[in-house]
Design a protein around this motif. Structure first.
Motif, mmCIF file in Angstrom:
data_model
loop_
_atom_site.group_PDB
_atom_site.id
_atom_site.type_symbol
_atom_site.label_atom_id
_atom_site.label_comp_id
_atom_site.label_asym_id
_atom_site.label_seq_id
_atom_site.Cartn_x
_atom_site.Cartn_y
_atom_site.Cartn_z
ATOM 1 N N CYS A 229 1.001 -1.076 -0.149
ATOM 2 C CA CYS A 229 -0.193 -0.121 0.224
ATOM 3 C C CYS A 229 0.783 1.179 0.240
ATOM 4 N N PHE A 230 2.065 1.005 0.296
ATOM 5 C CA PHE A 230 2.951 2.288 0.436
ATOM 6 C C PHE A 230 4.537 1.453 0.409
ATOM 7 N N ASP A 231 5.253 2.103 -0.375
ATOM 8 C CA ASP A 231 6.671 1.636 -0.352
ATOM 9 C C ASP A 231 7.586 2.655 -0.406
ATOM 10 N N THR A 232 8.381 2.669 0.973
ATOM 11 C CA THR A 232 9.428 3.592 1.191
ATOM 12 C C THR A 232 10.654 3.291 0.490
ATOM 13 N N GLY A 233 10.756 1.813 0.338
ATOM 14 C CA GLY A 233 12.010 1.176 0.069
ATOM 15 C C GLY A 233 12.662 0.411 1.291
ATOM 16 N N GLY A 234 12.073 0.577 2.543
ATOM 17 C CA GLY A 234 12.489 -0.113 3.623
ATOM 18 C C GLY A 234 13.865 0.524 3.988
ATOM 19 N N LEU A 235 14.576 0.057 4.398
ATOM 20 C CA LEU A 235 15.856 0.578 4.978
ATOM 21 C C LEU A 235 16.779 0.839 3.731
ATOM 22 N N GLU A 303 18.036 -14.442 0.617
ATOM 23 C CA GLU A 303 18.898 -13.560 1.087
ATOM 24 C C GLU A 303 18.409 -12.259 0.718
ATOM 25 N N ILE A 304 18.186 -11.339 1.353
ATOM 26 C CA ILE A 304 17.761 -9.752 1.129
ATOM 27 C C ILE A 304 19.053 -8.889 0.873
ATOM 28 N N ASN A 305 19.299 -8.699 -0.390
ATOM 29 C CA ASN A 305 20.039 -7.803 -0.749
ATOM 30 C C ASN A 305 19.806 -6.321 -1.117
ATOM 31 N N ASN A 306 18.326 -6.316 -0.959
ATOM 32 C CA ASN A 306 17.770 -4.937 -1.261
ATOM 33 C C ASN A 306 16.368 -4.954 -0.581
ATOM 34 N N THR A 307 16.177 -4.015 0.332
ATOM 35 C CA THR A 307 14.795 -4.047 1.091
ATOM 36 C C THR A 307 13.804 -3.589 0.125
ATOM 37 N N ASP A 308 14.195 -2.909 -1.039
ATOM 38 C CA ASP A 308 13.124 -2.211 -1.857
ATOM 39 C C ASP A 308 12.691 -3.235 -3.063
ATOM 40 N N ALA A 309 13.114 -4.289 -2.836
ATOM 41 C CA ALA A 309 12.671 -5.469 -3.669
ATOM 42 C C ALA A 309 11.812 -6.275 -2.776
ATOM 43 N N GLU A 310 10.890 -5.744 -2.094
ATOM 44 C CA GLU A 310 9.940 -6.721 -1.230
ATOM 45 C C GLU A 310 8.821 -6.957 -1.829
ATOM 46 N N GLY A 311 8.164 -6.507 -3.060
ATOM 47 C CA GLY A 311 7.161 -7.075 -3.694
ATOM 48 C C GLY A 311 7.187 -8.561 -3.893
ATOM 49 N N ARG A 312 8.159 -8.996 -4.615
ATOM 50 C CA ARG A 312 8.399 -10.325 -4.768
ATOM 51 C C ARG A 312 8.292 -11.258 -3.560
ATOM 52 N N LEU A 313 8.832 -10.625 -2.521
ATOM 53 C CA LEU A 313 8.711 -11.347 -1.357
ATOM 54 C C LEU A 313 7.402 -11.832 -0.887
ATOM 55 N N VAL A 314 6.393 -10.721 -0.790
ATOM 56 C CA VAL A 314 5.022 -11.046 -0.416
ATOM 57 C C VAL A 314 4.407 -11.950 -1.307
ATOM 58 N N LEU A 315 4.626 -11.664 -2.577
ATOM 59 C CA LEU A 315 3.995 -12.417 -3.840
ATOM 60 C C LEU A 315 4.515 -14.000 -3.725
ATOM 61 N N ALA A 316 5.604 -14.138 -3.173
ATOM 62 C CA ALA A 316 6.153 -15.557 -3.231
ATOM 63 C C ALA A 316 5.262 -16.638 -2.112
ATOM 64 N N ASP A 317 4.986 -15.806 -1.001
ATOM 65 C CA ASP A 317 4.363 -16.740 -0.066
ATOM 66 C C ASP A 317 2.962 -16.825 -0.433
ATOM 67 N N ALA A 318 2.358 -15.737 -1.058
ATOM 68 C CA ALA A 318 0.909 -15.770 -1.795
ATOM 69 C C ALA A 318 0.801 -16.916 -2.937
ATOM 70 N N LEU A 319 1.969 -16.873 -3.754
ATOM 71 C CA LEU A 319 1.875 -17.670 -4.885
ATOM 72 C C LEU A 319 2.156 -19.232 -4.403
ATOM 73 N N ALA A 320 2.774 -19.366 -3.457
ATOM 74 C CA ALA A 320 3.196 -20.892 -2.878
ATOM 75 C C ALA A 320 1.643 -21.336 -2.235
ATOM 76 N N PHE A 321 1.001 -20.477 -1.620
ATOM 77 C CA PHE A 321 -0.240 -20.809 -1.058
ATOM 78 C C PHE A 321 -0.989 -21.167 -2.036
ATOM 79 N N GLY A 322 -1.202 -20.286 -3.172
ATOM 80 C CA GLY A 322 -2.391 -20.615 -4.154
ATOM 81 C C GLY A 322 -2.183 -21.685 -5.073
ATOM 82 N N ALA A 323 -0.911 -22.282 -5.201
ATOM 83 C CA ALA A 323 -0.277 -23.251 -5.817
ATOM 84 C C ALA A 323 -0.727 -24.516 -5.246
#
Length: 459
Positions: A229-235, A303-323
């Motif tokens: 809903c909002f993305d600061t990029g994190g740290l 491994e987190i190399n950029n906290t601004d690449a967060e969208g693929r993280l939340v999608l990963a759990d949801a995709l695994a659940f849906g699959a």
């Protein structure tokens, strides 16, 4: 307002003219009208319009310029460009040949969109009477779903956080008698959604997974929409210029909600499921960090190399659940990478899929529905780029190359069990107003997907 066609009674006749057809039309008019049109300098140019007054000064007809085929090829909704130049009122198509009447009628409806939540942006509209021979109910459904998507994206994060996004899904579920479950806060950990929890735990509202179901027969179709809903990029904080429109980072969720509305309103015989991980990527003392190694629902470590690449993280759990329930078709939609914008710009929605039947059906539907998409490759030689030394996966490979492709490859790792999988890396934002597309939130892909579903699923 809901987009609707106007009654034909008392609608002003509208003549759609090109530079080639203008003189023949003028030759058939009374001398007074012919003199008015010639004196106005109206040439039939694309986007131009002219009102024709009667004896009392009120409009008795109107002209809309339709330009040349080359000019129209550059516009998604060519006729819509003339709408703002018309006087307020209702119009009916009286003469002229449209390239695609259904598309032009949709484009006209889309010009009536107004975002009025915070400011009175109401205006006297230019309405269109339902053209003959078209499925006007379908066109109205498409426009209504697009209005929903635009509204959700345009609302700022103060009023469209995870709680409000959940309520938007709940309102949709209630309208269509769909079932909905929501997993929130610490319960995400208990139910094994660690990536959704980790990304969203620093937000002012608890992270959650929205799970909407509709339909009891037919193929299983699972939609997964990124709801950041909002993305600061994190740290790895974004600069201010990049953060300015990050209210749109839930554009994937908004597009899947719009698509879900289209599917349900159309009554498609499918078992629809919509999954939205809704979070904010914020900066507080418990934000996740660069260098962290996170567990996922599937068991793969990241491994987190950029906290601004967060969208693929939340999608990963949801995709695994849906699959896990092996859907026949699973689609993810996300405002995922700047690399996609560099590759194809804001107008195109790049998508990734390896199923030739889906690709063919979607490509044709995109042309027919004026909803452009562009196929990108799951380029397997790049798989090594998302495999770091100390974990199973890397959320942000170094080097900056092929960023949209590596993100898509990352997501595909979590889709085992799904039949057909396609990922859409959308922008969901119109940088400047264009015919039929107001500046701001935008739907990208849902109309094409809806039109392709019957062929893809054998409906």
């Amino acid at each position: 307002m809901s987009p609707r066609f106007a009654p034909a009674a008392e609608a002003i006749p509208l003549h759609v003219l090109t530079p080639e057809t203008l003189e023949n039309w003028i030759a058939d008019q009374p001398p007074r009208v012919a003199a008015w049109v010639r004196g106005s300098g109206f040439s039939g140019a694309l986007g131009s319009a002219l009102m024709i007054p009667g004896d009392d000064g009120g409009p008795v007809a109107a002209l809309a310029g339709y330009g040349t085929p080359e000019q129209r090829a550059r516009q998604r909704f060519p006729l819509a460009g003339a709408v703002p130049a018309l006087a307020p009122g209702a119009y009916r198509l009286a003469s002229g040949q449209l390239d695609n009447p259904a598309t032009e009628a949709l484009g006209w409806l889309l010009t009536t969109y107004r975002f009025t939540r915070y400011k009175d942006a109401s205006a006297a509209d230019r309405l269109l009477a339902a053209p003959g021979g078209l499925d006007t109910a379908r066109i109205e459904r498409l426009a209504e779903a697009e209005f929903l998507t635009r509204d959700l994206v345009n609302i700022p994060a103060e009023d469209m956080g995870p709680e409000a996004l959940e309520q938007a899904a709940r309102t949709l579920a209630e309208r269509f008698n769909a079932r909905m479950e929501v997993t929130t806060g610490e319960v995400l950990l208990e139910k094994n959604f660690p990536l959704i929890h980790t990304v969203g735990r620093a937000g002012p509202q608890a992270p959650r997974l929205i799970d909407l179901r509709w339909g009891s027969e037919g193929p299983r179709v699972t939609l997964v929409g990124k709801g950041v809903c909002f993305d600061t990029g994190g740290l790895n904080l974004k600069p201010g210029t990049s953060m300015g429109i990050m209210k749109k980072d839930m554009g994937g969720a908004a597009n899947t909600l719009g698509l879900a509305q289209m599917i349900m309103a159309s009554g498609l015989k499918v078992r629809l499921r919509l999954l939205i991980p809704a979070v904010e990527n914020s900066v507080t003392g418990n934000s996740f960090r660069p260098g962290d190694v996170l567990a996922s629902r599937l068991g793969k470590t990241v491994e987190i190399n950029n906290t601004d690449a967060e969208g693929r993280l939340v999608l990963a759990d949801a995709l695994a659940f849906g699959a896990e329930e092996s859907p026949d078709l699973m689609l993810s939609m996300a405002t995922l990478t700047g690399a996609a914008r560099v590759a194809v710009g804001p107008d195109l929605a790049p998508f990734y899929c390896d199923d030739e039947g889906f690709i063919e059906a979607l490509t044709k539907a995109a042309r027919d529905e004026a909803d452009p998409v562009w196929r990108m490759p799951f380029h397997e030689p790049y798989e090594a780029m998302i495999e770091p030394d100390i974990a199973d996966l890397d959320n942000a490979p170094s080097g900056g190359f092929a960023g949209s492709i590596t993100a898509a490859l990352f997501l595909r790792r979590f889709t085992a069990g799904a039949g057909i999988y396609a990922h859409f890396d959308i922008y969901s934002w119109q940088p400047a107003a264009a015919p039929g597309r107001s500046k701001g939130g935008l739907g990208q892909g849902p109309r094409a997907i809806l039109a392709a579903l019957p062929q893809v699923l054998g409906l």
